[in-house]
Design a protein around this motif. Structure first.
Motif, PDB file in Angstrom:
ATOM      1  N   CYS A 161      43.776  18.688  -6.361  1.00 55.66           N
ATOM      2  CA  CYS A 161      43.841  17.301  -6.879  1.00 55.66           C
ATOM      3  C   CYS A 161      44.081  16.178  -5.541  1.00 55.66           C
ATOM      4  CB  CYS A 161      44.891  16.947  -7.639  1.00 55.66           C
ATOM      5  SG  CYS A 161      45.073  15.287  -8.045  1.00 55.66           S
ATOM      6  N   CYS A 164      47.226  14.329  -5.504  1.00 54.46           N
ATOM      7  CA  CYS A 164      48.606  14.786  -5.479  1.00 54.46           C
ATOM      8  C   CYS A 164      48.661  16.378  -4.788  1.00 54.46           C
ATOM      9  CB  CYS A 164      49.352  14.854  -6.587  1.00 54.46           C
ATOM     10  SG  CYS A 164      48.868  16.225  -7.725  1.00 54.46           S
ATOM     11  N   THR A 168      43.586  22.044  -9.377  1.00 50.69           N
ATOM     12  CA  THR A 168      42.989  21.520 -10.464  1.00 50.69           C
ATOM     13  C   THR A 168      42.322  22.788 -11.156  1.00 50.69           C
ATOM     14  OG1 THR A 168      41.027  21.286  -9.215  1.00 50.69           O
ATOM     15  CG2 THR A 168      42.501  19.375  -9.441  1.00 50.69           C
ATOM     16  N   ASP A 178      40.443  18.731 -13.859  1.00 55.02           N
ATOM     17  CA  ASP A 178      42.006  18.059 -14.164  1.00 55.02           C
ATOM     18  C   ASP A 178      42.878  18.680 -13.509  1.00 55.02           C
ATOM     19  OD1 ASP A 178      40.049  16.825 -16.011  1.00 55.02           O
ATOM     20  OD2 ASP A 178      41.157  17.938 -17.993  1.00 55.02           O
ATOM     21  N   CYS A 179      44.022  17.520 -13.476  1.00 56.07           N
ATOM     22  CA  CYS A 179      45.109  17.941 -12.609  1.00 56.07           C
ATOM     23  C   CYS A 179      46.126  18.073 -13.503  1.00 56.07           C
ATOM     24  CB  CYS A 179      45.466  16.996 -11.462  1.00 56.07           C
ATOM     25  SG  CYS A 179      47.046  17.290 -10.616  1.00 56.07           S
ATOM     26  N   PRO A 180      46.715  19.396 -13.716  1.00 61.99           N
ATOM     27  CA  PRO A 180      47.852  19.513 -14.741  1.00 61.99           C
ATOM     28  C   PRO A 180      49.124  18.918 -14.262  1.00 61.99           C
ATOM     29  CG  PRO A 180      47.480  21.551 -13.600  1.00 61.99           C
ATOM     30  CD  PRO A 180      46.555  20.664 -12.976  1.00 61.99           C
ATOM     31  N   SER A 181      49.354  18.389 -12.997  1.00 62.37           N
ATOM     32  CA  SER A 181      50.544  17.886 -12.412  1.00 62.37           C
ATOM     33  C   SER A 181      50.637  16.428 -12.556  1.00 62.37           C
ATOM     34  CB  SER A 181      50.692  18.345 -10.993  1.00 62.37           C
ATOM     35  OG  SER A 181      51.861  17.557 -10.325  1.00 62.37           O
ATOM     36  N   CYS A 182      49.784  15.613 -11.861  1.00 61.35           N
ATOM     37  CA  CYS A 182      49.514  14.289 -12.138  1.00 61.35           C
ATOM     38  C   CYS A 182      48.576  13.546 -13.092  1.00 61.35           C
ATOM     39  CB  CYS A 182      49.196  13.646 -10.668  1.00 61.35           C
ATOM     40  SG  CYS A 182      47.685  13.691 -10.175  1.00 61.35           S
ATOM     41  N   SER A 183      47.892  14.654 -13.966  1.00 64.89           N
ATOM     42  CA  SER A 183      46.929  14.055 -14.867  1.00 64.89           C
ATOM     43  C   SER A 183      45.718  13.443 -14.583  1.00 64.89           C
ATOM     44  CB  SER A 183      47.527  13.164 -16.113  1.00 64.89           C
ATOM     45  OG  SER A 183      48.818  13.859 -16.502  1.00 64.89           O
ATOM     46  N   ALA A 184      45.360  13.548 -13.220  1.00 62.04           N
ATOM     47  CA  ALA A 184      44.265  12.784 -12.778  1.00 62.04           C
ATOM     48  C   ALA A 184      43.258  13.764 -13.186  1.00 62.04           C
ATOM     49  CB  ALA A 184      44.155  12.747 -11.196  1.00 62.04           C
ATOM     50  N   VAL A 185      41.954  12.917 -13.619  1.00 63.35           N
ATOM     51  CA  VAL A 185      40.545  13.712 -14.006  1.00 63.35           C
ATOM     52  C   VAL A 185      39.654  13.204 -12.648  1.00 63.35           C
ATOM     53  CG1 VAL A 185      41.148  13.708 -16.430  1.00 63.35           C
ATOM     54  CG2 VAL A 185      39.904  11.539 -15.345  1.00 63.35           C
TER      55      VAL A 185
END
Lengths: 331, 331
Positions: A161, A164, A168, A178-185
Motif C-alpha cells: 500500500c 501505509c 495489499t 485493497d489494503c487490509p490495514s488502512c482500508s485504502a483502495v
C-alpha cells in the motif's frame, strides 16, 4: 486545425498501429460477482494468459501462435489462486468463454525450464514488440496482450500500500488492490503520454532519442504531468526537448502502449519557431526534415539510410499520415 | 466526424472550462539542480501554495484572493523542508520568481486555528470547486492550483513504496519519489477519464449520477482501463452505464480535473442504438433529451427545473458545444 493537416484521420486506407484492437468484452459489471467468477475459473475452456516478467508465454506449436493456455499449465507454473485477473469474456464455438491473466513469479530461465517440463508442446517467452512486429498473432490478440501486460505489471509493482506500506491483495477480479490495514483502495494505473508530429508547412521536426536503433528519427514524446491539458503538455515537451515553440495542437488518435502501461495521445502541432536548442538529455539529435526526405525514410530509400519507427507505433502512423496528407494536396 | 458535430472546436466564442490555463513555466529541466533549487527557496519573493487536505490556504484580505504565501507562513504551519515541490517559475516585477507547493499535515480545524494565530490577515481554507465557481481568482491561478492539488494528493498518498512497502522520499523537486530500500522510482499519477456527449441526430444521452445535486443531468464518463484506446473506453463506459451502443467517436478537448488527479478526455460519440438499460450503479437515471430541452437546461428555463453542470466543467462545454453547433445549422 491548420489546413495542411488531413481532414479525415479515420481513413481506412491507413494501416492501424498495434494494440488498438481488442475483441474482449471486459465484463466489468460482473467483476465483483464472486460466485460467477469462481464458476468461470472452473470452466474447461477458460483461457489463461500468462505473463513472466514482461513477456507472455506463447505456444508455438501448430500453424499459429497461441497465447491462451489451459488452467493446467497455469497451475503447473505455480500461479497463486488469489492473483488471477479476469481480462474478459469472448465468443467461442462452445459459447461465451472467459480469458484470465496471471503473473508467473520466477526468473525467466526457471520459467523456461519449467515450461519445457510442464508441456509437450513448444512453449516460449516472446517479448511484446517482437510479437507485434512479426504479425503472427491475430490483431485482437495484441490488444488483449496489451491489456494483460499492463495489468500484470501493475500488480507486480503494487503488492504494498502506497499510503501505509502494508501488503495489499487483489480485489474486483484484478481491477483493484485493497489494503487490509488502512482500508485504502488502489486502481490500475494508466500513464498518459503526448506524442506529436510538429510541422511547419512542408517541414517536420523529428529527433533521435538515445535508446533508438542507429539512423532512426521519430516524433517527440513525453509523459503528461499533473494539472496539464494535452495542448500544454505538447508545448512543454517540445520546448524542453528541442527549444521549439508550438502554437495550434490537434489531437489525432490514441494507442495503448504496454511498456508498461502508457496511453499514447497522438497529436499534430504547428511550430511557431524554427531554431532548435536541445534541452534535456532525451535526444541525441533533432532536425527539421522536408516532406521528400520523410517520404524517403518511410519508403526505406533515404540516401543516408535514415528511417522512421515501424508501423506498429503511433509515431509511424503520425509521420505517414502527415506525408500522405501533403501528397494528396499536391496531386 | 459525423456531420452534425461542430467543424471547429476551438471557437473562441465558447467559454473555457476551469483549470485549463496555467501561466507557469514548470522549469522541468532544472528540477534536479539542487543548488539552484536551494537558492530559489531562499528568495524573499518565493510564493508558497499551501494545501491542507484537499483545500488550498487562501488569503482573502484586500480586493482579491491570494494563493501564494510567504515562506514564513509555510514555516509557521510546520511544513517539512524535504516535502516542498516546485510548481514552476513566473514573471514578476522583480524578475523570474519561483512558486512552490507544500502540504500542511494536520486536521483542518487545527490548521484553521494555526492560521489565525500565524497571521494578521484573513486566511481561509476554500475548496477548489468553490474557488472555480466564484471566479474570484485569475484563470491562470486555477490551473496552478490544479497542478498543486494533484501533486500534493499524490505525495500524501505515496509515502510508501508500492513495490516493497518501505518509506519513500521526495526527489526531483517533487516530481518523483524514491525508495531507498529497493531503489524503485515512482512518478506522479494522472488518471485519464473519458467524458462523452453521446448523440443521435438532435437527441443527446445524459444521465444522473447519484452524487449530483437534484435535477442535474450530465454527460456519461468513466476511468480508462489498462490497454484501452479512447474510443474503446467511450464505447465500454456507455454500454456499461446505459446499455447504448456507440459507433464513431470524436475527441474534442482535454481538461485537468484535480479531484484528485484526473485528465478529462472530452469526446462526442454517435449512438448506434436507442434503448437504455441502466447497468452499473453509477446512474440513478439516464434519458434521451431533445436539443430544445438541453438548450432550456443550459439557459435555466427547463419546465421541470432540470439543468446541466456549471461552466467550469468540461461536461458543460461538451453540452453547450453540441447545442450551439445544431443551432448554427438551422439558422
Amino acid at each position: 486545425m491548420p489546413d495542411d493537416y488531413p481532414a479525415s484521420l479515420s481513413d481506412s486506407a491507413i494501416r492501424e498501429p498495434a494494440y488498438c484492437d481488442n475483441m474482449l468484452d471486459r465484463a466489468a459489471l460482473r467483476r465483483d460477482d464472486e460466485a460467477w467468477l469462481a464458476g468461470q475459473k472452473r470452466r474447461a475452456d477458460a483461457g489463461y494468459v500468462l505473463i513472466a516478467g514482461d513477456r507472455p508465454v506463447v505456444a508455438v506449436g501448430g500453424d499459429r501462435l497461441t497465447i491462451r493456455h489451459p488452467r493446467a499449465l497455469a497451475e503447473s507454473l505455480g500461479i497463486a489462486a488469489g492473483e488471477i485477473a479476469l481480462l474478459g469474456v469472448e465468443e467461442s464455438p462452445s459459447g461465451e468463454r472467459p480469458v484470465f491473466c496471471a503473473r508467473v513469479n520466477a526468473a525467466a530461465e526457471e520459467i523456461e525450464s519449467d515450461i519445457e517440463a510442464a508441456s509437450a508442446s513448444s512453449l516460449k517467452l516472446i517479448d511484446m514488440r517482437s510479437l507485434a512486429l512479426q504479425g503472427a498473432l491475430p490483431l485482437g490478440d495484441l490488444g488483449l496482450l496489451a491489456q494483460a501486460r499492463s495489468l500484470a505489471h501493475w500488480h507486480a509493482t503494487h503488492g504494498f500500500c502506497s499510503r501505509c506500506g502494508h501488503e495489499t491483495r487483489m480485489a474486483q477480479a484484478g481491477y483493484r488492490r485493497d489494503c487490509p490495514s488502512c482500508s485504502a483502495v488502489h486502481f490500475p494505473r494508466t500513464d498518459p503520454v503526448v506524442i506529436m508530429m510538429i510541422t511547419d508547412g512542408d517541414k517536420a521536426l523529428m529527433g533521435r532519442p538515445h535508446r533508438l536503433a542507429e539512423g532512426v528519427y521519430t516524433t517527440l514524446a513525453g509523459f503528461m504531468e499533473p494539472g496539464e491539458t494535452i495542448d500544454q503538455a505538447v508545448r512543454r515537451e517540445v520546448m524542453e526537448e528541442a527549444g521549439v515553440r508550438v502554437g495550434a495542437v490537434t489531437f489525432a488518435r490514441s494507442q495503448p502502449w504496454p511498456f508498461p502501461a502508457s496511453l499514447m495521445l497522438g497529436c499534430f502541432g504547428q511550430a511557431e519557431s524554427r531554431e532548435i536548442r536541445l534541452g534535456d538529455d532525451e535526444l541525441e539529435d533533432c532536425r527539421w526534415f522536408s516532406r521528400e526526405e520523410v517520404a524517403a525514410m518511410l519508403a526505406g530509400r533515404h540516401p543516408q539510410g535514415l528511417h522512421v519507427p515501424p508501423p506498429i507505433s503511433i509515431a509511424h502512423w503520425l509521420i505517414r499520415t502527415w506525408v500522405e496528407s501533403l501528397s494528396e494536396k499536391t496531386r
